[in-house]
Write a protein that holds these residues in place. Structure first.
Motif, short mmCIF file in Angstrom:
data_model
loop_
_atom_site.label_atom_id
_atom_site.label_comp_id
_atom_site.label_asym_id
_atom_site.label_seq_id
_atom_site.Cartn_x
_atom_site.Cartn_y
_atom_site.Cartn_z
N SER A 117 -8.62 -6.93 -0.65
CA SER A 117 -9.56 -7.86 -1.44
C SER A 117 -10.43 -8.88 -0.33
O SER A 117 -9.74 -9.12 0.57
CB SER A 117 -9.11 -8.85 -2.60
OG SER A 117 -9.80 -9.85 -3.10
N GLY A 151 -13.96 -9.55 -4.57
CA GLY A 151 -12.91 -10.70 -4.59
C GLY A 151 -13.50 -12.03 -3.83
O GLY A 151 -13.10 -13.03 -4.53
N ARG A 170 -7.31 -7.89 -8.12
CA ARG A 170 -8.10 -7.85 -6.78
C ARG A 170 -7.93 -6.31 -6.02
O ARG A 170 -6.91 -5.75 -6.36
CB ARG A 170 -7.44 -9.11 -5.96
CG ARG A 170 -7.56 -10.32 -6.42
CD ARG A 170 -6.86 -11.08 -5.32
NE ARG A 170 -6.80 -12.58 -5.75
CZ ARG A 170 -6.34 -13.58 -5.08
NH1 ARG A 170 -5.84 -13.46 -3.77
NH2 ARG A 170 -6.14 -14.72 -5.61
#
Length: 387
Positions: A117, A151, A170
């Protein structure tokens, strides 16, 4: 008349930063031709080393923040904070996305490719805003991620939910379950912030030439994982297109696992070439106007050097002023020949002979000094001893 040498190298990645490369070359040149005036101008191509180069050239500082790494683990990440960016503009932060979400921070496997992420990148953006930055340079490259910048946006207050209304986990793999996007919580300070995203690839967000298909395998994604990641990026692009934000096919949208797309949509960024951004910020053209010779270089000169890398960028700008350029590198591959054909006076390796990579890395500054000294002596001899 005193000769003027401009030393404008990129970093020797993995062994020596561009400021240290420039300093080593300057030490060697002064031993070989002490009469020359030298200007050290460390550069970068918008990838690794960009923050260090701009901090060195523009009297900035490096800042360290604790962030979530690509797989959620806490880690220290650095970014540069500048009083301006080559003008009288606002304070500027230089954030390398790889510092918080880089491929060298993970063991590339199908699992890490799906989970990685850009959350930590968003944390760095928020930290820079809190320190007063009103211009952000975000370098795209070297990523472990394929999450389209989601993210990053989550760390800045945006919300991405699935069909049940739960916040998405994520990582790029979770995007396949995306249902709704709420950007109303994005940090309000972004509205008054100029964002430049340094990008030197032209891939779209998804599809056969997109982020997952082209770059996913090098991040550890196998065939099924590439398909899941591409599906997620398509879903992200389609959902935002419904809200009038359709940048799916913009050149560069697929950079850094789709962070180019995320920068456009979530940060309102402008995508720009990395080398030109750095060269303009440090005032390369102004220094070249009265130069007699330029030394440039990078760790490896190869076929990729013609595609936006610093040495060739320096060459093209120096040619405008009729200034000869010599490039030094740790490795000079057969593919470097086009650089000479494009007008480079010489392309030389600084490695003195056969040896291991570890030996080349450990001795890089001494090799740079030695080679610069020898080039200085040769150039002065060819110039009738006037150097």
């Amino acid at each position: 008349m005193t000769r003027h040498l401009v030393i404008a190298p990129d970093s020797f990645k993995g062994s020596c930063s561009s400021p240290d490369v420039a300093a080593a070359l300057a030490r060697g040149w002064r031993r070989g031709a002490p009469q020359w005036r030298i200007t050290e101008l460390p550069l970068a191509d918008g990838g690794e080393g960009t923050a260090a180069a701009l901090v060195a050239a523009l009297d900035g500082t490096m800042v360290t923040e604790q962030v979530d790494g690509p797989l959620g683990e806490p880690l220290p990440a650095h970014y540069g904070l500048l009083p301006h960016l080559g003008d009288d503009g606002p304070p500027t932060a230089v954030i390398e996305m790889a510092a918080a979400a880089g491929l060298d921070l993970v063991d590339p496997t199908p699992r890490s490719a799906g989970r990685a992420s850009t959350y930590g990148v968003g944390q760095l953006v928020r930290a820079a805003l809190e320190r007063g930055a009103r211009r952000i340079v975000l370098t795209l490259g070297g990523s472990a991620t394929t999450d389209g910048g989601v993210g990053m946006a989550q760390a800045l207050g945006a919300s991405f939910t699935d069909h049940s209304g739960a916040e998405l986990d994520r990582g790029g793999a979770a995007l396949a379950g995306l249902r709704t996007i709420d950007l109303s919580g994005l940090d309000e300070r972004l509205r008054g912030c100029e964002v430049l995203a340094a990008c030197d690839v032209d891939n779209p967000l998804s599809g056969p030439s997109g982020a997952a298909a082209v770059f996913g395998p090098q991040k550890g994604a196998d065939g099924p994982t590439v398909e899941i990641l591409d599906l997620g990026l398509r879903r992200l692009g389609e959902t935002l297109a419904e809200h009038g934000e359709d940048h799916r096919d913009r050149p560069g949208a697929g950079a850094a696992g789709g962070l180019g797309f995320g920068a456009l949509v979530f940060l309102g960024a402008r995508l720009t070439g990395g080398f030109d951004l750095v060269a303009d910020a440090v005032g390369l053209d102004a220094v070249l106007r009265d130069a007699d010779l330029v030394l440039t270089g990078e760790g490896a000169l190869d076929v990729q050097s013609m595609g936006g890398k610093a040495p060739v960028g320096v060459l093209r700008r120096a040619q405008h002023f009729g200034v000869p350029v010599i490039a030094l590198a740790g490795s000079v591959a057969e593919g470097s020949r086009p650089a000479v054909e494009a007008g480079m006076t010489a392309v030389l390796s600084v490695v003195p002979g056969p040896g291991t990579l570890a030996e080349a890395v450990s001795g890089v500054e001494q090799n740079l000094e030695r080679t610069a000294e020898q080039v200085a002596r040769l150039w002065s001899a060819a110039d009738g001893g006037r150097g």
